[in-house]
Design a protein around this motif. Structure first.
Motif, short mmCIF file in Angstrom:
data_model
loop_
_atom_site.label_atom_id
_atom_site.label_comp_id
_atom_site.label_asym_id
_atom_site.label_seq_id
_atom_site.Cartn_x
_atom_site.Cartn_y
_atom_site.Cartn_z
N LYS A 160 0.83 -1.23 -0.05
CA LYS A 160 -0.11 0.04 -0.01
C LYS A 160 0.88 1.38 0.11
CE LYS A 160 -4.46 1.09 2.10
NZ LYS A 160 -5.27 0.95 3.07
N LYS A 161 2.07 1.32 0.65
CA LYS A 161 2.95 2.32 0.78
C LYS A 161 3.57 2.71 -0.36
CE LYS A 161 4.19 1.92 5.58
NZ LYS A 161 5.72 1.44 6.27
N PHE A 162 3.92 1.74 -1.42
CA PHE A 162 4.54 1.91 -2.67
C PHE A 162 3.55 2.45 -3.67
CE2 PHE A 162 7.35 -1.59 -1.14
CZ PHE A 162 8.55 -0.83 -1.21
N PHE A 163 2.31 2.00 -3.44
CA PHE A 163 1.02 2.50 -4.33
C PHE A 163 0.83 3.95 -4.12
CE2 PHE A 163 -3.48 3.56 -5.00
CZ PHE A 163 -3.23 3.32 -6.39
N VAL A 164 0.66 4.21 -2.94
CA VAL A 164 0.63 5.57 -2.50
C VAL A 164 1.94 6.53 -2.79
CG1 VAL A 164 0.38 7.44 -0.50
CG2 VAL A 164 -1.01 5.16 -0.55
N LEU A 165 3.02 6.23 -2.59
CA LEU A 165 4.30 6.72 -3.13
C LEU A 165 4.39 6.84 -4.68
CD1 LEU A 165 7.00 8.19 -2.39
CD2 LEU A 165 7.84 5.62 -2.84
N PHE A 166 3.87 5.90 -5.28
CA PHE A 166 3.85 5.91 -6.72
C PHE A 166 2.88 7.04 -7.35
CE2 PHE A 166 2.35 4.50 -10.93
CZ PHE A 166 3.30 4.49 -11.65
N LEU A 167 1.56 6.87 -6.71
CA LEU A 167 0.50 7.89 -7.09
C LEU A 167 1.11 9.38 -6.70
CD1 LEU A 167 -2.33 7.87 -8.13
CD2 LEU A 167 -3.16 7.96 -5.71
N SER A 168 1.68 9.56 -5.57
CA SER A 168 1.94 10.92 -5.16
C SER A 168 3.08 11.44 -6.17
CB SER A 168 2.58 10.68 -3.70
OG SER A 168 1.53 10.49 -2.80
N LEU A 169 4.11 10.63 -6.46
CA LEU A 169 5.04 11.15 -7.42
C LEU A 169 4.49 11.22 -8.94
CD1 LEU A 169 8.12 11.30 -7.89
CD2 LEU A 169 8.10 9.02 -8.67
N GLY A 170 3.58 10.44 -9.31
CA GLY A 170 2.79 10.83 -10.48
C GLY A 170 1.99 12.09 -10.61
N LEU A 171 1.45 12.33 -9.61
CA LEU A 171 0.54 13.51 -9.29
C LEU A 171 1.45 14.80 -9.37
CD1 LEU A 171 -2.19 14.80 -8.95
CD2 LEU A 171 -2.05 14.55 -6.79
N ALA A 172 2.76 14.52 -8.53
CA ALA A 172 3.64 15.58 -8.74
C ALA A 172 4.23 15.95 -9.88
CB ALA A 172 4.61 15.49 -7.57
N LEU A 173 4.48 15.06 -10.65
CA LEU A 173 5.13 15.25 -11.94
C LEU A 173 4.11 16.03 -12.94
CD1 LEU A 173 7.05 11.98 -12.67
CD2 LEU A 173 7.95 14.33 -12.39
N VAL A 174 2.75 15.50 -12.90
CA VAL A 174 1.78 16.13 -13.68
C VAL A 174 1.65 17.66 -13.45
CG1 VAL A 174 -0.73 16.13 -14.10
CG2 VAL A 174 0.60 13.86 -14.24
N LEU A 175 1.45 17.79 -12.09
CA LEU A 175 1.25 19.28 -11.70
C LEU A 175 2.39 20.10 -12.08
CD1 LEU A 175 -0.64 18.72 -7.99
CD2 LEU A 175 -1.34 19.47 -10.15
N ALA A 176 3.79 19.69 -12.04
CA ALA A 176 4.74 20.13 -12.30
C ALA A 176 4.97 20.39 -13.77
CB ALA A 176 6.12 19.62 -11.98
N ALA A 177 4.41 19.84 -14.61
CA ALA A 177 4.26 20.00 -16.09
C ALA A 177 3.51 20.85 -16.57
CB ALA A 177 4.32 18.76 -16.73
N CYS A 178 2.28 21.00 -15.81
CA CYS A 178 1.08 21.88 -16.35
C CYS A 178 1.22 23.22 -16.20
CB CYS A 178 -0.15 21.44 -15.58
SG CYS A 178 -0.82 19.61 -15.99
N GLY A 179 1.66 23.74 -14.93
CA GLY A 179 1.48 25.17 -14.68
C GLY A 179 2.39 26.04 -15.16
N SER A 180 3.63 25.98 -15.68
CA SER A 180 4.33 27.13 -16.08
C SER A 180 4.05 27.52 -17.80
CB SER A 180 5.92 26.51 -16.07
OG SER A 180 6.25 25.55 -16.76
N THR A 181 3.48 26.59 -18.51
CA THR A 181 3.07 27.04 -19.84
C THR A 181 1.75 27.46 -20.19
OG1 THR A 181 2.26 25.06 -20.40
CG2 THR A 181 4.80 25.20 -20.83
N ASP A 182 0.93 27.81 -19.14
CA ASP A 182 -0.31 28.27 -19.33
C ASP A 182 -0.38 29.70 -19.89
OD1 ASP A 182 -1.32 25.63 -18.47
OD2 ASP A 182 -1.73 26.55 -16.30
N ASP A 183 0.47 30.57 -19.72
CA ASP A 183 0.62 32.04 -19.88
C ASP A 183 1.59 32.19 -21.00
OD1 ASP A 183 2.67 31.46 -18.48
OD2 ASP A 183 2.62 33.55 -17.53
N VAL A 184 1.77 31.22 -21.79
CA VAL A 184 2.77 31.53 -23.16
C VAL A 184 1.89 31.13 -24.21
CG1 VAL A 184 4.97 30.64 -24.17
CG2 VAL A 184 4.89 30.56 -21.65
#
Length: 173
Positions: free
Chosen positions: A2-26
């Motif tokens: 269960k810990k690995f699943f939560v870690l994997f899910l958290s890492l995936g969400l962090a990568l998605v959020l990091a990739a999204c925000g900085s190009t919205d205003d370009v």
């Protein structure tokens, strides 16, 4: 388990959020209906430049810039292209390079926002935002940037018999 699943899910969400925000205003420059300033300093210590006057053509591929956003850790470049021929043209700007001062920045094809390049079929238009990452351990001094050189690589014909390099030099005030 269960810990690995939560870690994997958290890492995936962090990568998605990091990739999204900085190009919205370009802007990719594909929609010229905006009335915008040529250059602006933003609250987040970044600088955005309207580079939509920068255009070129290579073997029937029209390449146009939109906004360029300079941040201390990366440069985002809005781009739009159109294959004006009836044949496939190969172009990979998401594998290009940017030179800022004495630093060479590499495009990150995984953080490109939109579909830009590859085997572009005849008559197809594409647009997106390319991200050029600053080398690890370095930062861009935004106020000292005078120009940005962009080398997007070659446009090549389907049979690879003809090629033409696409480069831009954008002055920053």
């Amino acid at each position: 388990m269960k810990k690995f699943f939560v870690l994997f899910l958290s890492l995936g969400l962090a990568l998605v959020l990091a990739a999204c925000g900085s190009t919205d205003d370009v802007s990719t420059g594909a929609d010229n209906s905006k009335d915008k300033k040529t250059e602006e300093k933003n609250d987040d210590n970044s600088k955005k430049i309207d580079a939509s006057s920068q255009k070129t053509e290579a073997l029937g591929m029209k390449v146009n810039l939109g906004d360029i956003k300079i941040m201390k850790d990366k440069v985002n470049v809005g781009i739009n292209l159109e294959n004006t021929t009836k044949k496939v043209l190969n172009f990979y700007p998401d594998q290009g390079k940017a030179v800022v001062g004495d630093m060479q920045l590499e495009a990150n094809m995984f953080l490109t926002d939109g579909e830009v390049g590859g085997e572009v079929q005849g008559g197809v238009k594409q647009d997106g935002v390319l991200e050029f990452a600053v080398p690890e351990g370095k930062e861009i001094d935004i106020d000292k940037v005078k120009k940005i050189k962009l080398n997007f690589g070659d446009v090549t014909t389907e049979d690879f018999m003809k090629n033409k390099t696409v480069t831009f030099t954008v002055n920053v005030k």
